[in-house]
Write a protein that holds these residues in place. Structure first.
Motif, PDB file in Angstrom:
ATOM      1  N   PHE A   1       4.318 -11.515   2.750  1.00  0.00           N
ATOM      2  CA  PHE A   1       3.641 -10.677   2.938  1.00  0.00           C
ATOM      3  C   PHE A   1       4.076  -8.818   2.255  1.00  0.00           C
ATOM      4  O   PHE A   1       5.099  -8.618   1.438  1.00  0.00           O
ATOM      5  N   TYR A   2       2.895  -8.695   1.567  1.00  0.00           N
ATOM      6  CA  TYR A   2       3.150  -7.830   0.693  1.00  0.00           C
ATOM      7  C   TYR A   2       1.679  -6.530   0.875  1.00  0.00           C
ATOM      8  O   TYR A   2       0.772  -6.587   1.685  1.00  0.00           O
ATOM      9  N   ARG A   3       1.724  -5.548   0.850  1.00  0.00           N
ATOM     10  CA  ARG A   3       1.000  -4.124   0.130  1.00  0.00           C
ATOM     11  C   ARG A   3       0.774  -3.897  -1.368  1.00  0.00           C
ATOM     12  O   ARG A   3       1.555  -4.181  -2.522  1.00  0.00           O
ATOM     13  N   VAL A   4      -0.580  -3.963  -2.062  1.00  0.00           N
ATOM     14  CA  VAL A   4      -1.442  -4.059  -3.343  1.00  0.00           C
ATOM     15  C   VAL A   4      -1.620  -2.890  -3.622  1.00  0.00           C
ATOM     16  O   VAL A   4      -2.900  -2.534  -2.504  1.00  0.00           O
TER      17      VAL A   4
ATOM     18  N   ALA B   1     -10.075  -4.860  -5.119  1.00  0.00           N
ATOM     19  CA  ALA B   1      -9.706  -5.469  -5.897  1.00  0.00           C
ATOM     20  C   ALA B   1      -7.658  -5.034  -5.819  1.00  0.00           C
ATOM     21  O   ALA B   1      -6.887  -6.330  -5.882  1.00  0.00           O
ATOM     22  N   ASP B   2      -7.757  -4.086  -5.998  1.00  0.00           N
ATOM     23  CA  ASP B   2      -6.433  -3.318  -6.176  1.00  0.00           C
ATOM     24  C   ASP B   2      -5.586  -2.385  -4.934  1.00  0.00           C
ATOM     25  O   ASP B   2      -4.986  -2.006  -5.251  1.00  0.00           O
ATOM     26  N   ASN B   3      -6.534  -2.683  -4.319  1.00  0.00           N
ATOM     27  CA  ASN B   3      -5.182  -2.251  -2.324  1.00  0.00           C
ATOM     28  C   ASN B   3      -6.086  -2.861  -1.546  1.00  0.00           C
ATOM     29  O   ASN B   3      -6.778  -2.597  -1.145  1.00  0.00           O
ATOM     30  N   TYR B   4      -4.706  -3.345  -0.611  1.00  0.00           N
ATOM     31  CA  TYR B   4      -5.006  -4.821   0.722  1.00  0.00           C
ATOM     32  C   TYR B   4      -3.292  -4.834   1.083  1.00  0.00           C
ATOM     33  O   TYR B   4      -3.033  -4.462   0.347  1.00  0.00           O
ATOM     34  N   TYR B   5      -3.754  -5.527   2.431  1.00  0.00           N
ATOM     35  CA  TYR B   5      -2.552  -6.005   2.591  1.00  0.00           C
ATOM     36  C   TYR B   5      -3.071  -7.534   2.021  1.00  0.00           C
ATOM     37  O   TYR B   5      -4.204  -7.690   2.418  1.00  0.00           O
ATOM     38  N   VAL B   6      -1.678  -8.414   2.395  1.00  0.00           N
ATOM     39  CA  VAL B   6      -1.542  -9.838   1.654  1.00  0.00           C
ATOM     40  C   VAL B   6      -0.688 -10.792   2.464  1.00  0.00           C
ATOM     41  O   VAL B   6       0.285 -10.438   1.866  1.00  0.00           O
TER      42      VAL B   6
ATOM     43  N   GLU C   1       3.715  -5.397  -3.656  1.00  0.00           N
ATOM     44  CA  GLU C   1       4.982  -5.004  -3.302  1.00  0.00           C
ATOM     45  C   GLU C   1       5.505  -5.627  -1.911  1.00  0.00           C
ATOM     46  O   GLU C   1       4.547  -5.844  -0.732  1.00  0.00           O
ATOM     47  N   GLN C   2       6.697  -6.145  -2.033  1.00  0.00           N
ATOM     48  CA  GLN C   2       6.827  -7.257  -0.452  1.00  0.00           C
ATOM     49  C   GLN C   2       7.197  -6.570   0.131  1.00  0.00           C
ATOM     50  O   GLN C   2       8.506  -5.703   0.078  1.00  0.00           O
ATOM     51  N   LEU C   3       6.811  -6.500   1.645  1.00  0.00           N
ATOM     52  CA  LEU C   3       7.013  -6.433   3.280  1.00  0.00           C
ATOM     53  C   LEU C   3       8.298  -6.953   3.924  1.00  0.00           C
ATOM     54  O   LEU C   3       9.053  -6.367   4.647  1.00  0.00           O
TER      55      LEU C   3
END
Length: 160
Positions: free
Chosen positions: A81-84, A64-69, A90-92
């Protein structure tokens, strides 16, 4: 499941909590799938929310704390698009465009190697590259804060 006569099958998955905690990201995880390269598409409708009205797709979900969205937000009128990593977003990449509330939209996220392509309502918006999460992971529907969001026609294609 919630009834919605405007949905393809008349029923939708809906995030219904109105908890207004800003940095809260509910996930509906597809438990039987783990893949690195996927093409995911979902129809969503932002129904309500005072803090947020967002819907998204998470891929390469380690937990729940590590993924792309990739997510679209009807209050902010944008797609991001973020990486978490360790719970920090963090917005990419991103694009500003109209995301009408109470209307169905289609959001797509394609993950192939280190390249990610985001589409909205059938149009490619942008691509981004990142190497943070290379391994196979889960796929999930994503919302933020008090977003009451409905999801319909969730399609996942595993790529070679």
């Amino acid at each position: 499941m919630t009834a919605d006569q405007t949905a393809a099958a008349g029923k939708v998955i809906e995030q219904t909590s109105t908890d207004r905690t800003d940095y809260r990201f509910p996930l509906a995880i597809h438990e039987s799938l783990s893949a690195a390269n996927v093409d995911v598409e979902v129809r969503f409708k932002a129904v309500a929310g005072k803090t947020d009205q967002a819907g998204g797709i998470a891929v390469r979900l380690a937990d729940a704390d590590n993924y792309y969205v990739a997510r679209a937000n009807a209050l902010e009128d944008n797609v991001r698009f973020y990486r978490v990593v360790a719970g920090r977003r963090e917005q990419l990449e991103g694009a500003n465009l109209k995301v009408s509330p109470n209307e169905w939209h289609t959001l797509g996220l394609r993950a192939e190697g280190q390249r990610f392509t985001v589409s909205f309502d059938g149009k490619k918006l942008f691509s981004a590259t990142d190497r943070t999460f290379a391994e196979a992971g889960g796929v999930a529907l994503w919302t933020k804060s008090d977003s009451v969001t409905r999801f319909d026609q969730f399609k996942i294609t595993v790529l070679p």
